[in-house]
Design an enzyme around this catalytic site. Structure first.
Site, PDB file in Angstrom:
ATOM      1  N   TRP A  20       0.859  -1.182   0.000  1.00  0.00           N
ATOM      2  CA  TRP A  20       0.000   0.000   0.000  1.00  0.00           C
ATOM      3  C   TRP A  20       0.905   1.244   0.000  1.00  0.00           C
ATOM      4  O   TRP A  20       1.865   1.296   0.780  1.00  0.00           O
ATOM      5  CB  TRP A  20      -0.892  -0.014   1.232  1.00  0.00           C
ATOM      6  CG  TRP A  20      -2.018   0.973   1.182  1.00  0.00           C
ATOM      7  CD1 TRP A  20      -2.441   1.696   0.115  1.00  0.00           C
ATOM      8  CD2 TRP A  20      -2.885   1.305   2.265  1.00  0.00           C
ATOM      9  NE1 TRP A  20      -3.528   2.466   0.464  1.00  0.00           N
ATOM     10  CE2 TRP A  20      -3.821   2.250   1.775  1.00  0.00           C
ATOM     11  CE3 TRP A  20      -2.980   0.904   3.597  1.00  0.00           C
ATOM     12  CZ2 TRP A  20      -4.826   2.797   2.566  1.00  0.00           C
ATOM     13  CZ3 TRP A  20      -3.975   1.450   4.395  1.00  0.00           C
ATOM     14  CH2 TRP A  20      -4.890   2.383   3.890  1.00  0.00           C
ATOM     15  N   ASP A  48       1.673  -8.567  -1.473  1.00  0.00           N
ATOM     16  CA  ASP A  48       0.255  -8.231  -1.386  1.00  0.00           C
ATOM     17  C   ASP A  48       0.011  -6.862  -2.018  1.00  0.00           C
ATOM     18  O   ASP A  48       0.675  -5.884  -1.679  1.00  0.00           O
ATOM     19  CB  ASP A  48      -0.163  -8.174   0.093  1.00  0.00           C
ATOM     20  CG  ASP A  48      -1.617  -7.770   0.262  1.00  0.00           C
ATOM     21  OD1 ASP A  48      -2.479  -8.647   0.114  1.00  0.00           O
ATOM     22  OD2 ASP A  48      -1.892  -6.575   0.513  1.00  0.00           O
ATOM     23  N   TYR A  53      -4.851   0.371  -4.430  1.00  0.00           N
ATOM     24  CA  TYR A  53      -3.656   1.078  -3.971  1.00  0.00           C
ATOM     25  C   TYR A  53      -3.108   1.979  -5.079  1.00  0.00           C
ATOM     26  O   TYR A  53      -2.600   1.506  -6.098  1.00  0.00           O
ATOM     27  CB  TYR A  53      -2.572   0.090  -3.507  1.00  0.00           C
ATOM     28  CG  TYR A  53      -3.009  -0.809  -2.361  1.00  0.00           C
ATOM     29  CD1 TYR A  53      -4.081  -0.470  -1.543  1.00  0.00           C
ATOM     30  CD2 TYR A  53      -2.347  -2.002  -2.093  1.00  0.00           C
ATOM     31  CE1 TYR A  53      -4.493  -1.292  -0.510  1.00  0.00           C
ATOM     32  CE2 TYR A  53      -2.754  -2.832  -1.043  1.00  0.00           C
ATOM     33  CZ  TYR A  53      -3.831  -2.455  -0.267  1.00  0.00           C
ATOM     34  OH  TYR A  53      -4.239  -3.273   0.763  1.00  0.00           O
ATOM     35  N   HIS A 111     -11.935  -7.159  -1.249  1.00  0.00           N
ATOM     36  CA  HIS A 111     -11.213  -6.267  -0.320  1.00  0.00           C
ATOM     37  C   HIS A 111     -12.002  -6.009   0.978  1.00  0.00           C
ATOM     38  O   HIS A 111     -11.433  -5.966   2.048  1.00  0.00           O
ATOM     39  CB  HIS A 111     -10.910  -4.955  -1.042  1.00  0.00           C
ATOM     40  CG  HIS A 111      -9.681  -4.274  -0.561  1.00  0.00           C
ATOM     41  ND1 HIS A 111      -8.878  -3.522  -1.354  1.00  0.00           N
ATOM     42  CD2 HIS A 111      -9.096  -4.201   0.664  1.00  0.00           C
ATOM     43  CE1 HIS A 111      -7.863  -3.041  -0.659  1.00  0.00           C
ATOM     44  NE2 HIS A 111      -7.983  -3.436   0.572  1.00  0.00           N
ATOM     45  N   GLN A 163      -7.982 -11.747   5.038  1.00  0.00           N
ATOM     46  CA  GLN A 163      -6.953 -10.756   5.373  1.00  0.00           C
ATOM     47  C   GLN A 163      -7.571  -9.711   6.306  1.00  0.00           C
ATOM     48  O   GLN A 163      -8.559  -9.070   5.942  1.00  0.00           O
ATOM     49  CB  GLN A 163      -6.419 -10.103   4.094  1.00  0.00           C
ATOM     50  CG  GLN A 163      -5.278  -9.147   4.386  1.00  0.00           C
ATOM     51  CD  GLN A 163      -4.619  -8.578   3.134  1.00  0.00           C
ATOM     52  OE1 GLN A 163      -4.564  -7.361   2.960  1.00  0.00           O
ATOM     53  NE2 GLN A 163      -4.125  -9.431   2.268  1.00  0.00           N
ATOM     54  N   TYR A 191      -2.760  -7.770   8.238  1.00  0.00           N
ATOM     55  CA  TYR A 191      -2.304  -6.516   7.630  1.00  0.00           C
ATOM     56  C   TYR A 191      -2.000  -5.470   8.704  1.00  0.00           C
ATOM     57  O   TYR A 191      -2.423  -5.606   9.841  1.00  0.00           O
ATOM     58  CB  TYR A 191      -3.266  -6.025   6.553  1.00  0.00           C
ATOM     59  CG  TYR A 191      -4.593  -5.394   6.921  1.00  0.00           C
ATOM     60  CD1 TYR A 191      -4.680  -4.149   7.533  1.00  0.00           C
ATOM     61  CD2 TYR A 191      -5.781  -6.017   6.553  1.00  0.00           C
ATOM     62  CE1 TYR A 191      -5.901  -3.550   7.806  1.00  0.00           C
ATOM     63  CE2 TYR A 191      -7.017  -5.430   6.823  1.00  0.00           C
ATOM     64  CZ  TYR A 191      -7.068  -4.195   7.456  1.00  0.00           C
ATOM     65  OH  TYR A 191      -8.280  -3.600   7.717  1.00  0.00           O
ATOM     66  N   LEU A 194       2.661  -3.649  11.736  1.00  0.00           N
ATOM     67  CA  LEU A 194       3.487  -2.669  12.452  1.00  0.00           C
ATOM     68  C   LEU A 194       2.636  -1.498  12.951  1.00  0.00           C
ATOM     69  O   LEU A 194       3.164  -0.446  13.314  1.00  0.00           O
ATOM     70  CB  LEU A 194       4.583  -2.123  11.526  1.00  0.00           C
ATOM     71  CG  LEU A 194       5.609  -3.142  11.038  1.00  0.00           C
ATOM     72  CD1 LEU A 194       6.456  -2.562   9.906  1.00  0.00           C
ATOM     73  CD2 LEU A 194       6.506  -3.577  12.189  1.00  0.00           C
TER      74      LEU A 194
END
Ligand code: NDP
Length: 283
Positions: A20, A48, A53, A111, A163, A191, A194
């Site tokens: 992304w 991915d 995106y 999505h 996901q 996803y 972090l």
């Protein structure tokens, strides 16, 4: 290397690469391509992306990075809910394949849920699989109730992945969704592992645990501990996004970090697992 196995028997490293925002900046392009290629060089295979995106710019950049190396890659893309009709899904898939410079996706996901009836989208995904445009299909941002609804649809038993947003700060899926998906042979793809590079990476407990772990380039970092935690969960594939070689190398080294039960207890004390059902968070 820790791996996860999809229902078709294909195993991939439990650490993949998100994309992304990749492809949005001319100045960063070379570093972004280098980061994805370094991933492939180091044995990571999962990339991915999604038609959403950068309105296709991420897919184009991924296409550039994997040119001539398609067989090394496990390629995931996603159809927007607003395109998820019978004709729209097929068109979106073909457009993604063109931008990616390939003839097949390894995994194609819805999505998130939209207004097109789920039966229509699932039926089309299965048709794309039969036609060889995609190897497997799955969903994204589906909570437990969505998975139950999916179950009632003919052919849904071939769904390969869900996901979802999953990281130390967002553990709601542990209440019931992770176990449900595991029991149904559906891989969980985590996803934003972090926390999108936000507060999570400045957490003092993560910093303390990081200091206790040595890597080839010195003490571990909070980002590596956050990733090592997602990777350590069973049936979870973690897909951090790294926009630079430096971040990529740091993330890649997280695969070699083994958290102790003491580390895990400290993380549970700081970021508690859910005590009751909460709606699945999404970005
Ligand atoms: P991540 O949790 O992967 O965080 C990415 C951010 O962290 C970037 O700002 C990145 O900076 C920074 N970062 C990466 N590595 C490090 C490091 N070692 N140290 C410090 N900072 C670091 O967030 P994403 O939201 O990008 O999620 C990952 C992927 O998941 C996405 O790229 C996308 O492929 C997918 N996704 C799917 C969604 C869905 O609805 N299905 C929703 C959101 C994401 P830099 O770019 O400078 O490296």
């Amino acid at each position: 290397m820790k791996t996860v196995t999809f229902r078709n028997g294909v195993s991939v490293p439990a650490l993949g690469m998100g994309s992304w925002n990749l492809g949005d900046s001319k100045a960063n392009r070379a570093d972004e391509v280098a980061s994805l290629r370094a991933g492939l060089d180091s044995g990571l295979s999962v990339i991915d992306t999604a038609e959403m995106y950068g309105s296709g710019r991420s897919e184009q950049l991924v296409g550039e990075a994997i040119a001539g190396r398609r067989d090394e890659v496990f390629l995931i893309s996603k159809v927007l809910p607003s395109h998820a009709s019978r004709s729209g899904t097929r068109q979106s898939c073909q457009d993604s394949l063109r931008r990616l410079g390939t003839d097949r996706l390894d995994l194609y996901l819805l999505h998130w849920r939209g207004s097109v009836p789920l039966e229509e989208t699932v039926d089309t995904l299965i048709a794309l699989q039969q036609d060889g445009l995609i190897r497997q299909w799955g969903v994204s941002n589906f909570d437990t109730e969505d998975m139950e609804e999916l179950d009632a649809i003919a052919g849904a038993e071939t769904c390969a992945a869900n996901q979802i947003l999953y990281n130390l700060e967002e553990r709601g899926a542990e209440f019931d969704l992770l176990a449900r998906d595991r029991e149904n042979d559906i891989v969980t793809i985590a996803y934003s592992p972090l926390g999108q590079g936000g507060d999570l990476l400045h957490d003092p407990v993560l910093a303390e645990i990081a200091r206790d772990h040595e890597t080839a380039s010195g003490p571990a970092t909070p980002a590596q501990i956050a990733l090592a935690w997602t990777i350590s969960r069973s049936n979870v594939l973690s897909i951090p996004k790294a926009g630079s070689l430096r971040h990529f190398r740091e993330n890649r080294a997280a695969l070699d970090i083994v958290l102790t039960s003491g580390d895990r207890d400290r993380l549970d004390a700081r970021f508690g697992p859910p005590r009751h059902k909460t709606p699945l968070a999404m970005i």
